[in-house]
Write a protein that holds these residues in place. Structure first.
Motif, PDB file in Angstrom:
ATOM      1  N   MET A   1      77.301  53.235   8.411  1.00 41.43           N
ATOM      2  CA  MET A   1      76.580  54.458   8.040  1.00 41.43           C
ATOM      3  C   MET A   1      77.510  55.443   7.330  1.00 41.43           C
ATOM      4  O   MET A   1      77.088  56.152   6.403  1.00 41.43           O
ATOM      5  CB  MET A   1      75.967  55.117   9.274  1.00 41.43           C
ATOM      6  N   GLU A   2      78.755  55.531   7.720  1.00 45.65           N
ATOM      7  CA  GLU A   2      79.692  56.432   7.078  1.00 45.65           C
ATOM      8  C   GLU A   2      80.096  55.963   5.692  1.00 45.65           C
ATOM      9  O   GLU A   2      80.425  56.755   4.835  1.00 45.65           O
ATOM     10  CB  GLU A   2      80.923  56.631   7.945  1.00 45.65           C
ATOM     11  N   SER A   3      80.067  54.650   5.488  1.00 43.87           N
ATOM     12  CA  SER A   3      80.475  54.125   4.179  1.00 43.87           C
ATOM     13  C   SER A   3      79.357  54.295   3.134  1.00 43.87           C
ATOM     14  O   SER A   3      79.634  54.226   1.936  1.00 43.87           O
ATOM     15  CB  SER A   3      80.887  52.670   4.283  1.00 43.87           C
ATOM     16  N   CYS A   4      78.142  54.509   3.541  1.00 45.78           N
ATOM     17  CA  CYS A   4      77.049  54.662   2.593  1.00 45.78           C
ATOM     18  C   CYS A   4      76.934  56.058   2.042  1.00 45.78           C
ATOM     19  O   CYS A   4      77.225  57.046   2.382  1.00 45.78           O
ATOM     20  CB  CYS A   4      75.711  54.290   3.240  1.00 45.78           C
TER      21      CYS A   4
ATOM     22  N   LEU B   1      80.295  49.122  14.528  1.00 44.92           N
ATOM     23  CA  LEU B   1      79.982  48.569  13.205  1.00 44.92           C
ATOM     24  C   LEU B   1      78.866  49.364  12.525  1.00 44.92           C
ATOM     25  O   LEU B   1      78.928  49.605  11.316  1.00 44.92           O
ATOM     26  CB  LEU B   1      79.601  47.097  13.326  1.00 44.92           C
ATOM     27  N   VAL B   2      77.861  49.745  13.288  1.00 45.35           N
ATOM     28  CA  VAL B   2      76.764  50.534  12.720  1.00 45.35           C
ATOM     29  C   VAL B   2      77.275  51.883  12.235  1.00 45.35           C
ATOM     30  O   VAL B   2      76.954  52.339  11.128  1.00 45.35           O
ATOM     31  CB  VAL B   2      75.624  50.715  13.756  1.00 45.35           C
ATOM     32  N   LEU B   3      78.096  52.560  13.042  1.00 43.26           N
ATOM     33  CA  LEU B   3      78.652  53.856  12.645  1.00 43.26           C
ATOM     34  C   LEU B   3      79.531  53.720  11.407  1.00 43.26           C
ATOM     35  O   LEU B   3      79.502  54.542  10.495  1.00 43.26           O
ATOM     36  CB  LEU B   3      79.427  54.480  13.799  1.00 43.26           C
ATOM     37  N   LEU B   4      80.338  52.684  11.372  1.00 44.94           N
ATOM     38  CA  LEU B   4      81.205  52.432  10.220  1.00 44.94           C
ATOM     39  C   LEU B   4      80.370  52.171   8.969  1.00 44.94           C
ATOM     40  O   LEU B   4      80.682  52.684   7.887  1.00 44.94           O
ATOM     41  CB  LEU B   4      82.130  51.251  10.503  1.00 44.94           C
TER      42      LEU B   4
END
Length: 73
Positions: A70-73, A65-68
């Motif tokens: 971070m990529e969406s920002c 969830l954290v990686l997802l």
């Protein structure tokens, strides 16, 4: 765990009868063991491996969830 609790209750009962300042004939009789339906899984213990795997799964989902995020920002 039930064994320890049973011993403690028996000891407390004996102390109550001994130091209760009651005549012997007025002290109530000790009730028998509780009888009831016994479930199949009552005596089974859960292995620590189960808790470790649940914790690892939650950790992996959290990292995903954290990686997802971070990529969406």
């Amino acid at each position: 765990m039930k064994f320890r609790r049973k011993n403690r209750e028996d000891k407390l009962y004996e102390q109550w009868v001994e130091h209760g300042d009651l005549p012997a004939e007025t002290s109530p009789q000790r009730e028998g063991p509780e009888e009831g339906p016994v479930s199949k899984g009552e005596n089974k213990r859960v292995s620590p491996v189960v808790y470790i795997s649940i914790g690892a799964g939650i950790l992996v989902w959290g990292i995903c969830l954290v990686l997802l995020f971070m990529e969406s920002c």
